[in-house]
Design a protein around this motif. Structure first.
Motif, short mmCIF file in Angstrom:
data_model
loop_
_atom_site.label_atom_id
_atom_site.label_comp_id
_atom_site.label_asym_id
_atom_site.label_seq_id
_atom_site.Cartn_x
_atom_site.Cartn_y
_atom_site.Cartn_z
N ARG A 145 0.81 -1.22 0.00
CA ARG A 145 0.00 0.00 0.00
C ARG A 145 0.85 1.27 0.00
O ARG A 145 0.47 2.27 -0.61
CB ARG A 145 -0.95 0.00 1.21
N GLY A 185 -0.52 5.11 0.44
CA GLY A 185 -1.96 5.07 0.18
C GLY A 185 -2.43 5.96 -0.95
O GLY A 185 -3.62 5.98 -1.26
N ILE A 237 -3.14 3.46 -4.76
CA ILE A 237 -3.74 2.13 -4.67
C ILE A 237 -4.36 1.69 -6.00
O ILE A 237 -4.58 0.51 -6.22
CB ILE A 237 -4.81 2.06 -3.56
N THR A 288 -7.09 -2.62 -10.81
CA THR A 288 -6.16 -2.92 -9.73
C THR A 288 -5.59 -4.31 -9.91
O THR A 288 -6.27 -5.22 -10.39
CB THR A 288 -6.84 -2.83 -8.35
N ASN A 316 -5.39 -2.04 -1.51
CA ASN A 316 -6.45 -1.44 -0.71
C ASN A 316 -7.04 -2.45 0.28
O ASN A 316 -8.21 -2.39 0.62
CB ASN A 316 -7.56 -0.87 -1.61
#
Length: 307
Positions: A163, A166, A169, A186, A204
């Motif tokens: 991650r 953040g 993501i 993703t 995530n």
């Protein structure tokens, strides 16, 4: 006395000059002693805002908030173009999150969704970055009336499978260059094969077992072939809870069992607060969850039968 006046004037002039001189050059960020500005600079994909209204457009192609009708039309053709192109290129991808929930109801997107979600394996993500990054793809609808262009952009931070801070993501996007709406892509990777073999995760905190994903199921989504995770029922109920499979009124829409469609009611969206539990939670397979965590799985046969 004159000397005193001269010294006082010099002191005042020095103070004014000190206040007028900037601490950094005009194009240079101020040195605040904090790394906050540097951290923010790591974000690759940018949106014009952070709420539901503005947080689902790519800033580079944003020209203004589109209408409900234009959003529906954009997402419909965008996911069809994405799925068709990946299938044409022989690249494995499957639908996920709210997009998968829409498939569960009627094989279509949820009409209140602002974007669409798909997943790929980490190996596929590497392939996209190496061979297809920043490429433009043309699309023509089946009736030949709709012509669109989409931009496939892979996040340079996609190689980092944890991650991190953040801000990255989302690993890649399939973007409608007309208005900036997009498909979020993703990647899933075995980030800890030594201690959690066969557990695939994104950045995530969504985690899946291999048997949750494979073998993939062949189905249809928005009228084109699509791949569906094998244990879609487990994935959906652990991410959204049971209510997502039975609640028939949500965000100004009502489910019509006769037409098998969500019908827009135009009523106030107060139902969103009443059903706040429908918001997605990180999907974590139960065999890698803390023992104190109790997902609301329930009897999927009963839920399907109820519908």
């Amino acid at each position: 006395m004159q000397l005193l006046r001269l010294l006082t004037a010099l002191a005042s002039t020095t103070l004014l000059l000190t206040q007028a001189v900037p601490t950094s050059l005009p194009n240079e960020p101020a040195q605040t002693g904090s790394s906050e500005a540097e951290v923010r600079d790591t974000k690759y994909f940018h949106e014009p805002g952070g709420d539901d209204l503005l947080g689902h457009y790519d800033q580079r192609y944003f020209k203004g908030v589109v209408s409900y009708e234009e959003r529906t039309d954009t997402l419909h053709h965008m996911i069809r173009a994405y799925l068709n192109k990946f299938r044409e290129l022989g690249i494995e991808t499957w639908i996920a999150h709210g997009t998968l929930l829409g498939w569960w109801w009627n094989g279509k997107m949820l009409p209140w969704d602002w974007d669409l979600d798909t997943q790929v394996s980490g190996a596929t993500l590497e392939y996209l970055a190496k061979h297809l990054n920043r490429t433009t793809h043309h699309y023509t609808s089946d009736d030949g009336k709709i012509h669109r262009e989409y931009f496939l952009d892979v996040n340079p931070f996609s190689t980092e499978r944890e991650r991190g801070d953040g801000f990255n993501i989302i690993d890649a996007r399939w973007i409608d260059v007309r208005n900036g709406l997009f498909v979020d892509i993703t990647g899933l990777s075995e980030t800890h094969p030594d201690i959690q073999p066969g557990v695939w995760s994104c950045k995530n905190y969504h985690r899946y077992r291999t048997k949750d994903l494979y073998p993939m199921r062949d189905s249809m989504y928005e009228g084109v072939p699509a791949k569906i995770p094998y244990a879609y029922d487990r994935i959906l109920t652990e991410e959204y809870d049971q209510k997502a499979l039975v609640v028939t009124e949500y965000q100004g829409h009502q489910w019509n069992p006769a037409s098998k469609d969500w019908i827009r009611t135009e009523r106030p969206l107060g139902a969103e607060k009443a059903h706040s539990s429908l918001r997605p939670q990180p999907h974590i397979p139960r065999n890698v969850q803390p023992t104190s965590y109790e997902p609301g799985f329930g009897n999927i046969w009963r839920l399907v039968h109820w519908l």
